[in-house]
Structures are given as C-alpha cells and as structure tokens.
Design an enzyme around this catalytic site. Structure first.
Site, PDB file in Angstrom:
ATOM      1  CB  ALA A   1      -0.923  -0.002   1.216  1.00 55.36           C
ATOM      2  N   PRO A   2       0.355   2.379  -0.490  1.00 56.80           N
ATOM      3  CG  PRO A   2      -0.966   3.928  -1.674  1.00 56.80           C
ATOM      4  CD  PRO A   2      -0.989   2.522  -1.120  1.00 56.80           C
ATOM      5  CD1 TRP A   3       4.891   7.230   0.305  1.00 56.47           C
ATOM      6  CD2 TRP A   3       3.531   8.990   0.194  1.00 56.47           C
ATOM      7  NE1 TRP A   3       5.350   8.056  -0.706  1.00 56.47           N
ATOM      8  CE2 TRP A   3       4.533   9.151  -0.796  1.00 56.47           C
ATOM      9  CE3 TRP A   3       2.564   9.996   0.318  1.00 56.47           C
ATOM     10  CZ2 TRP A   3       4.593  10.244  -1.647  1.00 56.47           C
ATOM     11  CZ3 TRP A   3       2.617  11.091  -0.530  1.00 56.47           C
ATOM     12  CH2 TRP A   3       3.614  11.212  -1.495  1.00 56.47           C
TER      13      TRP A   3
ATOM     14  CD  GLU B   1       1.509  10.677 -10.069  1.00 53.46           C
ATOM     15  OE1 GLU B   1       0.308  10.540  -9.752  1.00 53.46           O
ATOM     16  OE2 GLU B   1       2.315   9.735 -10.088  1.00 53.46           O
TER      17      GLU B   1
ATOM     18  CD  GLU C   1      -4.244   3.473  -8.504  1.00 57.06           C
ATOM     19  OE1 GLU C   1      -3.692   4.157  -9.407  1.00 57.06           O
ATOM     20  OE2 GLU C   1      -4.448   3.888  -7.367  1.00 57.06           O
TER      21      GLU C   1
ATOM     22  CE  LYS D   1       6.750  -2.441   1.633  1.00 59.18           C
ATOM     23  NZ  LYS D   1       6.924  -1.095   2.265  1.00 59.18           N
ATOM     24  N   PRO D   2       2.576  -1.790   4.508  1.00 58.99           N
ATOM     25  CG  PRO D   2       2.685  -0.836   6.646  1.00 58.99           C
ATOM     26  CD  PRO D   2       2.707  -2.157   5.931  1.00 58.99           C
TER      27      PRO D   2
ATOM     28  CB  CYS E   1      -3.242   8.221  -8.728  1.00 57.70           C
ATOM     29  SG  CYS E   1      -1.850   7.491  -7.863  1.00 57.70           S
TER      30      CYS E   1
END
Length: 479
Positions: free
Chosen positions: A152-154, A381, A251, A178-179, A285
C-alpha cells in the site's frame, strides 16, 4: 529531555512481533517534521514467517462459506466505526492530514467499501452449468487465487489498505500486507482490529522498505502481487513477479486532464477543480492537476483559479479551516519544489510556488500557466498541490493534449453540450471520465487505469473478480 519513541511491530500469525533482526525505521510526523515512533525494518526471515502463516491459514479460509466471510467483513466494518477516532489519530500522525477531513471524507467510505465487499462475497459465482458437447456437462468455478502479497502507498494508507484486503479476504484469499515505510502506524492499528476478528494467519502486516516489498513479491508463496505506488515501483513488481508468472495488480501514477470548454460554468468548475486538485495536498493519482481550458475563456479561468488557490488554506491537522495538510515526507517536498524551480521561462506561477512555514512539509496551493505540452511538469506526475493550465483551440486539440501523456488513470470534461461530453468520454484514453465533476468514487464502480497507470481494477465487482481465478469442470452424464 529526549522523548521515547513509540514502537510499532509487525503482525504475523495472530501476534505482534519485532523484526527478527531487530532493525527499525524512525517515523516522522510530516506536520511537525519530528520523529514520533519506530517501525520494524523487516527482512527475509520476517517475510518468510508471514508468508508461511498466510499459507497455513489459506485452506480453511478458502473453504469457509461466503456467508461466513461476509459476517467477518461486516464485523471488521463495525469495529472500524467503533474505533474511528483511534484510526483518525493514527492516520493523521502518519500523514499530517486534517483530522476533520479524515473523519468525514475517509473513514465513512472505508467502512462502506468493506461492507460492499462483504456483500460481494456472497455473489462469487460462475456461469450456469450447461452441455456444450453431447453427454458432457460443463461447470465454471470461481476460486480464490491463494496468498496475496499487497503493498500500500503513503498517500491514503488506511483507505488503500481497505481496497486491498477487503476484496482479497471476501474472495477467500489470505493476505500479507506491507504499508509504506513512512506511514505504517494506521496499518498496524488495522492489524490489531482485524486480528481480533479473523482466524490467525488470514491477515498479516509486515513493515519495512522497498527491499521488504521486493522480498514479498519475489517470494515463492504468493499467487498474486498487488501494489499501489509509483510507475517505477510497479514496473519492478511486474518484472519480479514475471519470474514466477504471478498474477499482478497494479494501480500506479496519474496525470489527470481536466478539459474545460467555453460553455462550462466557470465558477463551479473553478471551485470544484481547486478542491479536486488540492485535496490531500494533491497527493492523489486522480487529482485534478492538468487543466486544459478553451482559449476563449483561458484568461478568465486562470484568474479565477489563482484567486481560489490564494483562498485555499493548508495547515496543522487540528485546524478545521484547512483543505489539506503537509506533503508526506521531506523527499516529496523536495520533489514538488523541484518541479517549480525547474519551470521553463515561458511558464508563469500565478499563485503559490513556495513552501509554507518552517515546521513540517507544507507547500502552498499553486497554479502555473503558459505551459507547453512537452514541458516536464505537464508530462510527469508532481504529486503535490500544483495545478497546471494550458489552452486549446478546439475539441481535437483538447483530445490531443489530454491523451498526450503516458498516464491514463482519470480525467474530466466540463461542458453543457451532452453530445460533446459523450464524444470526449469515448475518446479520452483514461480508466475514468467524470463529466462536470472530478474525483467522486463509489464502491460499486471500478477504479483503475491504462498505459503506465497500471492494470487491474480496485473497488466494484471487477476489483473483486481480480482476486479470483476461473476453473472449468467437465463431467460425463452418460454413466
């Protein structure tokens, strides 16, 4: 006087553990720039233990009935509601997000999404049986894939964890999650809540850095790897997973075009685009970052957007008047500032363009105009509170500019002309097209992109099906 930092731990096989070798990462609150906790820096031994626990738990969880899995997920949703204030506090400490906005804009959708997948668990069916060859009946089974390695992302640590574990568990898979290395606090709390409800080994959390994530993806046990993150990280995951032909769900980044035609309601468009561009400090995003405006209203629009930016407030989590908090970490602040520092001479900063305050990682709401299609800030981005504006002459040029990037996650069109809106939605090469709005998501509808924004869908029945596999069973009926 030195304050002792709180110690977070991994959650493996129903218990909290330090990293096997004792290594840790110091965590920094981005609103203050000060450390507040440590988390494990997990290595191969920790990954092995988590994968083994998930593999042991899989057969029983796979064989549980959809109704049983539904009850478990509904209990998790209820528990999230009951402990919402703890989750909000942990998420804000992780990210510096405003407390009130986390309370109203993140926790309710998270709970709703878990309940959606709880319902989806009972719709896990294949096509009806039939005879497609004389004397033989065919049946299609839809089954869980197995152990899922998830990263997972921050930017939305809690919500993205939900998007990953909820469909996976609903379909009968077990999870090792996993974070991000900068935002594990709320995920560890999720583990405490979920762990009290699911059988041990069904849901595991290991903390660590990119090497930890790489070890998870390269491990022989998982049947599927799912990541929300950067394009670079997604490409590395896909490459690693290919060695074992693992299923991959990606993603990745976005560079959402926001196409504003001359007949749009400028006041409404500006108001909504400013919110959709600056919410969560633009660390989304799908953020409304790249505005394309018809040349006839360009100057009026830019002036109105610059005014909206100047009126948008960033600040500390307990300030109820702020729209967004800090950038997540010092490196992200440096990256966002770098885009502005490197602007070409033809670009003009209409608002913002600077750090805010001396404490934490705050950046002002920014508007940049005068840009060309091949400028760095248009093609890459930024992932910060920066909205760029370009002008276009006609529908064809708007489409050319909108589709002229490597990302393809989300987009929006602003016009009162229904036929034009339908043409644009058909021709925009993005996984989502909003019309006269930007950024709303619902659990029932899919979220995911094309091109370098990745593949696979989150949310919806499509996202649920991504965590299943199809098996054909054929049997003779002639005795």
């Amino acid at each position: 006087m030195t304050t002792e930092l709180r110690r977070l731990r991994n959650y493996i096989d129903g218990e909290f553990r330090d990293a096997a070798d004792g290594r840790t990462i110091e965590l920094v609150n981005p609103a203050t720039g000060q450390p507040y906790a440590t988390s494990p820096l997990s290595g191969q031994e920790d990954v092995d233990a988590a994968m083994a626990a998930a593999a042991r738990a899989f057969p029983a969880w796979r064989d549980s009935t959809p109704a049983e899995r539904q009850r478990v997920l509904l209990k998790i949703a209820d528990a999230f509601e009951e402990r919402a204030e703890e989750l909000i506090a942990a998420e804000s400490e992780n990210t510096g997000k405003p407390l009130e906005l986390t309370r109203t804009e993140e926790v309710p959708p998270m709970v709703d999404q878990i309940r959606f997948f709880a319902g989806a668990a009972r719709l896990l069916e294949g096509r009806s049986a039939g005879e497609y060859m004389e004397g033989l009946t065919s049946i299609v089974r839809r089954e869980p894939v197995g152990v899922c390695a998830q990263v997972a992302p921050w930017n939305y640590p809690m919500m993205m964890a939900v998007w990953k574990f909820a469909p996976a568990l609903a379909a009968g898979n077990t999870v090792v999650l996993k974070p991000s290395d900068t935002t594990p606090a709320s995920t560890v709390l999720l583990a405490e809540i979920i762990g009290a409800i699911v059988p041990k080994g069904v849901f595991n959390v290991i903390c660590g850095d990119r090497d930890t994530g790489r070890a998870m993806v390269e491990h022989k046990t998982p049947a599927m790897a799912s990541i929300t993150g950067s394009v670079r990280a997604g490409m590395q995951v896909a490459e690693s997973a290919a060695k074992d032909v693992k299923r991959v769900h990606l993603e990745l980044g976005g560079k959402a075009p926001v196409v504003v035609f001359e007949d749009a309601d400028i006041a409404k468009a500006v108001e909504d685009i400013a919110v959709a561009g600056y919410f969560n400090a633009g660390q989304d995003c799908t953020a409304a970052t790249r505005v394309l405006v018809h040349e006839s209203i360009h100057d009026e629009f830019v002036a109105a957007l610059a005014k909206a930016a100047a009126e948008t407030k960033t600040g500390q989590p307990d300030d109820e008047d702020v729209l967004y908090g800090p950038l997540n970490n010092a490196n992200q602040l440096k990256q966002v500032a770098g885009f502005i520092d490197r602007l070409p001479a033809h670009a003009k900063v209409e608002a913002g363009g600077h750090q805010v305050g001396e404490q934490g990682y705050f950046y002002a709401p920014t508007v940049v105009s005068g840009l060309k299609q091949d400028d760095e800030i248009i093609q890459n981005e930024v992932f910060g509170p920066v909205i760029t504006v370009q002008s276009f002459t006609d529908e064809a040029q708007a489409l050319e500019y909108a589709n002229g990037v490597e990302y393809a996650l989300a987009s929006s069109v602003w016009t009162k002309d229904h036929a034009r809106a339908m043409r644009m939605s058909k021709n925009l090469d993005f996984g989502c097209v909003w019309i006269n709005t930007h950024i709303p998501l619902v659990a029932e509808m899919p979220h995911g992109g094309f091109k370098k924004s990745g593949y696979g869908k989150d949310l919806s029945a499509y996202g649920f099906e991504d965590y299943t596999r199809i098996k054909h069973v054929m049997t003779s009926i002639e005795g």
